[in-house]
Design a protein around this motif. Structure first.
Motif: not given
Length: 696
Positions: A64-72, A81-88, A229-231
């Motif tokens: 949707a264009g709101h997230c650029t980084k995801i961490s697993v 654990e899964v983290c992202d910098n999306g809208r929440g 970017e996915i780490s």
């Protein structure tokens, strides 16, 4: 969601089945009662599916264009654990339920932001059950959301909201609804963090998410969402393993990555879109479902290339979700390939009047393709999303691929005309080879083994031809002599092989067919090889590999499995290939108790040690030295029948396609034609080798 189950009526009361025997499962109870319905299984596959459900929510934010980084992160305590910098996840109150958005999506089935098509135009999580199912199957789940200048937190235990007294799933828990603010964040900072501990009451004890599986899936996702970017970090081993993926080339780069052979043509990229009308039930203001016609847009993005090899790699995706069993989008892709290629072959006179049209298998030989579609609310067959069911995808994908292929053949780019001609010539050559192989197979096949004089003389056949029949591929002539006496000649056939067969991983098909042992195996199975393999024509219900329980025996099994994987793969897909498990040790008891066997067989060194400790504790004596079998030829017929061949007592290991794929990958690394990866593998593992085990 409510699930209703029924208990069986009592046998002594034919009229005792009434409404009181029905059980009503409310909400997440249904998930815990029937987890396989939602995640497929409760083993490692089901646990991995839970992780994908959480990851897919973050990927949808990226789409949707709101997230650029995801961490697993795979934590050492067994949590994920899964983290992202999306809208929440929304934290405000949903008016109809009075619950915060976080609690709503985590505790209610079919609640989410992907049904109306407003928040997400294309997404992977479509049923609104992903996060809530994971929550229901977790001993503990923590969620933190950064929104509106604060970090909002909430915890759950087996789907119930509340608070834990300390970290970890076994801590004291107090039921409590609602979010709590635990920190302040700068304005504009948003994101979601979800960490869950799988419930061991649901999942098997040995259920575990494989690191390589996560790495492959995240690499794949990074290809499909350029710029994301996915780490991944695995903290479960002695040394943490971490890797970061980010690609800007999209599926063209993914297609080149998947292809292992030399290219015949450049990677072709076809993009397009189509529209269709779909009738879906929509909630009106009174809360009633009303059938409504909705206009849908479907985007198609396909990358493909032909190579010099013979294997086919076709990956398909819907909104970044892999569809391993394909569906309507791949059906359209296949139809366009077959129709357009045949038209081109007729136009270029490579196929003359009266020639058979080329088939899909001819075209797929050496093809690597990535087929992706994006659309709102796709129809999947089941929650596991392995098959796309949206019927309009077939027509739209077929049109886009057909137009793209025609343009590539009729108006090739500068320097590509010869490449496209080479593609057509390769397909025609594959068709000719298929027709020749079919003719040869039809001429050579016999109705049964007794009539087939072309069968190898060393084959010891059985009398029956039904599904009970078994073919034992036996290592060595010494074991064959004993196996003849141990077998049941009614349904057990024997085929001895001499030593190690050809390494077909790096040999051509012509060299494989020239090899006496490989040719004998294919001839005895009687169903052809490669793309012409016909599972229905196989002469035996199952094939059992019987080799010594040593390093050489394991090597022989690996070579045989590689042969089946490359040239008789449907046997593996159907679960009809097994490995016999011969014992390593035989313990002879000197004072067996009544009803106790005189001989006890152990299949591993660890099992032997456990048995001896148990015998010492129970005062059972045994004869020294304990017999250690070096090979199958050391057993007499009774021992071989009892431990390895008698269906009532033996132990078989079914070889699954996943096992064969992993074995083929390792075998390609260790014995393939590329030296550099093998050198790196040996160098990396040299420190783990026990020098005293080297027999030199």
């Amino acid at each position: 969601m409510t699930a209703v189950t029924a208990e069986a009526p009592a046998h002594d009361d034919p009229h005792g089945y009434s409404a009181r025997h029905l059980s009503v499962l409310e909400g997440l109870e249904a998930v815990r009662k029937r987890p396989g319905m939602y995640i497929g299984s409760t083993d490692s596959r089901g646990l991995t599916h839970c992780l994908w459900e959480i990851v897919d929510n973050s990927v949808d934010e990226a789409l949707a264009g709101h997230c650029t980084k995801i961490s697993v992160v795979l934590h050492a305590d067994g949590s994920y654990e899964v983290c992202d910098n999306g809208r929440g996840i929304p934290v405000d109150i949903e008016p109809r339920t009075g619950l915060p958005g976080v609690e709503l999506v985590m505790t209610r089935l079919h609640a989410g932001g992907k049904f109306g098509g407003v928040s997400y135009t294309a997404s992977g999580g479509l049923h609104g059950v992903g996060a809530s199912v994971v929550n229901a199957l977790s001993a503990r789940l923590d969620v933190e959301v950064d929104r509106d200048g604060h970090t909002h937190a909430m915890s759950f235990k087996r789907g119930l909201p509340g608070e834990f007294a300390a970290p970890g799933p076994e801590r004291r828990f107090k039921k409590k609804s609602g979010l709590r603010k635990i920190a302040e964040v700068p304005p504009g900072v948003t994101g979601t963090r979800v960490r869950f501990w799988p419930d061991l009451q649901i999942f098997l004890k040995d259920a575990r998410i494989d690191t390589e599986t996560v790495m492959d899936r995240m690499r794949q996702t990074a290809f499909l969402v350029p710029g994301l970017e996915i780490s991944v970090r695995d903290e479960r081993g002695e040394e943490p393993v971490a890797e970061t993926f980010k690609f800007d080339g999209g599926i063209s780069e993914f297609c080149d990555y998947l292809a292992k052979d030399e290219p015949i043509c450049d990677t072709l990229r076809f993009r397009g879109r189509g529209h269709f009308t779909e009738t879906v039930p929509v909630l009106d203001e009174q809360g009633h479902l009303t059938p409504t016609d909705v206009e849908r847009d479907l985007e198609v993005d396909v990358a493909l290339r032909w190579g010099t090899g013979y294997d086919t790699v076709c990956k398909s995706f819907v909104n970044v979700i892999a569809t391993p069993k394909h569906g309507t989008h791949v059906t359209g892709f296949d139809r366009a390939l077959v129709r357009t290629i045949n038209e081109q072959l007729r136009a270029t006179k490579l196929l003359k009047n009266g020639d058979e049209p080329v088939t899909k298998d001819d075209i797929l030989e050496g093809l690597t393709a990535v087929v992706t579609v994006r659309l709102p609310e796709p129809q999947f067959e089941g929650q596991t999303k392995e098959v796309l069911g949206t019927s309009a995808a077939t027509r739209i994908v077929a049109r886009v691929v057909s137009e793209g292929l025609k343009e590539a053949f009729d108006n090739p780019k500068r320097g590509a005309r010869q490449q496209m001609r080479a593609v057509l010539e390769k397909i025609v050559a594959a068709a000719k080879a298929r027709i020749a192989a079919r003719t040869h197979r039809d001429n050579q096949r016999r109705k049964n083994a007794l009539e087939n004089s072309a069968l190898p003389a060393k084959l010891v056949d059985c009398r029956t031809t039904d599904d009970r029949s078994e073919l034992f591929i036996v290592e060595g002539d010494s074991a064959l002599g004993t196996a003849k006496l141990a077998r049941n000649s009614e349904f057990q056939a024997l085929l001895p092989i001499r030593g190690k067969i050809l390494n077909v991983q790096k040999a051509s098909m012509a060299d494989m067919l020239k090899n006496a042992e490989c040719a004998a195996i294919i001839q005895v199975v009687g169903a052809g090889s490669g793309r012409t393999f016909d599972l229905e024509a196989a002469r035996y219900g199952r094939v059992i590999l019987m080799a010594d329980a040593d390093v050489d025996g394991a090597h022989i099994r690996c070579l045989l499995l590689t042969l089946f994987y490359r040239y008789m793969r449907p046997m593996l897909e159907a679960g009809r290939v097994f490995a016999a498990v011969p014992p390593l040790h035989r313990i002879q008891l000197t004072n067996p108790k009544k009803g106790q066997d005189k001989y006890v067989y152990c299949y591993t060194d660890a099992e032997l040690r456990r048995k001896l400790v148990e015998f010492e504790r129970r005062g059972i004596r045994w004869k020294e030295p304990i017999q250690r079998y070096k090979g199958l030829g050391e057993m007499d017929a009774d021992q071989l029948a009892e431990t390895t061949m008698d269906p009532r007592r033996r132990m078989l290991r079914r070889i699954r396609l996943h096992d064969a794929e992993e074995a083929a990958r390792i075998f390609d690394l260790l014995m393939g034609s590329e030296v550099a990866p093998r050198r790196e593998f040996i160098t990396a593992g040299a420190a783990e080798l026990d020098a005293e085990r080297i027999d030199a």
